[in-house]
Design a protein around this motif. Structure first.
Motif, mmCIF file in Angstrom:
data_model
loop_
_atom_site.group_PDB
_atom_site.id
_atom_site.type_symbol
_atom_site.label_atom_id
_atom_site.label_comp_id
_atom_site.label_asym_id
_atom_site.label_seq_id
_atom_site.Cartn_x
_atom_site.Cartn_y
_atom_site.Cartn_z
ATOM 1 N N GLU A 273 -3.937 -8.247 2.062
ATOM 2 C CA GLU A 273 -4.690 -7.536 3.104
ATOM 3 C C GLU A 273 -5.233 -8.480 4.166
ATOM 4 N N ARG B 218 0.835 -1.210 0.000
ATOM 5 C CA ARG B 218 0.000 0.000 0.000
ATOM 6 C C ARG B 218 0.868 1.257 0.000
ATOM 7 N N ALA C 73 -1.723 -2.227 -6.454
ATOM 8 C CA ALA C 73 -2.989 -2.287 -5.710
ATOM 9 C C ALA C 73 -3.602 -3.677 -5.800
#
Length: 180
Positions: free
Chosen positions: A60, A8, A53
């Motif tokens: 994540e 990120r 991304a």
């Protein structure tokens, strides 16, 4: 793992480099090479950010619960550089609009110095992005993530080319801007 956080941060840095290159092109319309190459290089960073991304989404779920948002290495690097990675074309020399308000004419000398300053900021930002690519590549090797490593091997050379272009342009323009 903190790889998701590092990704990120890398995405934010690539987006910042995109903005910096676009602003460089906008601020110096008389320098045709800077305009055209700057826009092309900005498109590379935009594509890198999209790819990063997508890779970050895979990590994540695996991110350590103890990680605070925004506490990644890229944020620390940006803070250490005084926010240069967040605002790659910060303007300590003063912007053209401010000079126009006080009636100061823009000169070729001022334009040359501003261009050098802006190129230096882009070069510093590209160096920071390159460092982040190195960190992510090392992490990808450590966890044996071949897809992430392939992404690094595909995108990092583009960042190095952006850095080399900024440095080469600085070399070409410095003599005249600093000695005339």
């Amino acid at each position: 793992m903190r790889i998701g956080s590092a990704l990120r941060d890398l995405e934010r840095s690539e987006r910042g480099l995109t903005r910096g290159l676009e602003r460089l092109a906008e601020r110096h319309p008389a320098e045709h090479e800077v305009v055209h190459v700057g826009r092309d290089l900005a498109a590379w960073s935009r594509a890198h950010a999209l790819d990063v991304a997508a890779a970050a989404r895979r990590y994540e779920d695996a991110q350590d619960e103890s990680d605070e948002p925004g506490a990644g290495l890229g944020r620390e690097l940006g803070a250490a550089l005084g926010g240069a990675l967040d605002d790659p074309l910060g303007d300590p020399l003063g912007d053209a609009a401010a000079r126009a308000d006080v009636g100061e004419p823009e000169s070729a000398e001022t334009d040359g110095l501003e261009l050098l300053h802006d190129l230096r900021q882009v070069a510093m930002h590209a160096y920071g992005v390159s460092t982040e690519w190195e960190m992510v590549a090392q992490a990808a090797q450590a966890v044996r993530d071949q897809d992430l490593l392939a992404l690094c091997q595909r995108c990092h050379p583009g960042t190095l080319r952006q850095l080399r272009w900024a440095n080469a342009t600085i070399k070409v323009l410095s003599t005249q801007a600093l000695t005339s």
